[in-house]
Design a protein around this motif. Structure first.
Motif: not given
Length: 208
Positions: A98-100, A132-133, A145-146, A170-173
């Motif tokens: 994860f990068i958030v 993602i959130v 997120l979409q 919020v960020g990427r998985h």
């Protein structure tokens, strides 16, 4: 640029039974990578946000029985800690990288941060489609997120504002299966690109 590549061994640390055994594996294989990432990306945030950022590698020091299910390095503009502030994270669960950007329940001004996000919600809609959130930093689950933009996003921001335990991430998985195939250069590129999208969100949160 540190040459960090994530491996099956790194993710499988979280399947090791026993606190001491899992911590030994974390300390030997995963923490050194977080420390290198900490040095690199603290300089990145300091340069891009105009104030000094410090890396905080998770120590899991309060655990006496249950081994950690995830681990991370966090970044914040405060040397002594990060939990009371909005902060960036790079971390692992057994299932994904994860990068958030995170606001967790320890942040005393999180209601104000939520209001800033609610007033500028359109900026979240400009993030890439694979972002993602989440409303819980202690759970590996998250919402695309979409789809969250339809109603879940409002729910998460209201909870962040009004509920003591409310959080917002919020960020990427990046699924484990994908992450272990990435080269060190690809990992660095994706991480930096993710943070570049999150920098304007951070500025909204802190009222810049």
């Amino acid at each position: 640029m540190p040459k960090i590549k994530w491996t099956n061994k790194d993710f499988n640390v979280f399947h090791i039974d026993g606190l001491e055994q899992r911590m030994d594996a974390l300390n030997s294989s995963v923490r050194p990578k977080f420390q290198l990432l900490g040095e690199d990306f603290s300089a990145y945030f300091s340069s891009h946000l105009g104030e000094e950022f410090y890396p905080h590698v998770a120590k899991h020091a309060r655990r006496t029985v249950n081994p950690p299910n995830d681990s991370w390095v966090a970044f914040a503009p405060y040397k002594r800690g990060y939990k009371s502030l909005p902060h960036f994270q790079i971390g692992l669960w057994s299932t994904h990288l994860f990068i958030v950007l995170a606001i967790i329940y320890e942040a005393p001004e999180k209601n104000v941060m939520a209001q800033h996000l609610m007033a500028n919600k359109a900026i979240l809609g400009q993030l890439p489609e694979d972002f993602i959130v989440s409303g819980d930093h202690m759970s590996p689950e998250a919402f695309p997120l979409q789809t969250a933009k339809e109603d879940k996003l409002d729910e998460l921001l209201l909870r962040l504002r009004d509920v003591k335990k409310g959080e917002f991430l919020v960020g990427r998985h990046i699924p484990k299966e994908q992450a272990i195939k990435l080269t060190a250069s690809q990992i660095h590129q994706i991480t930096e690109e993710t943070f570049s999208h999150l920098l304007p969100i951070y500025n909204v949160i802190v009222g810049k």
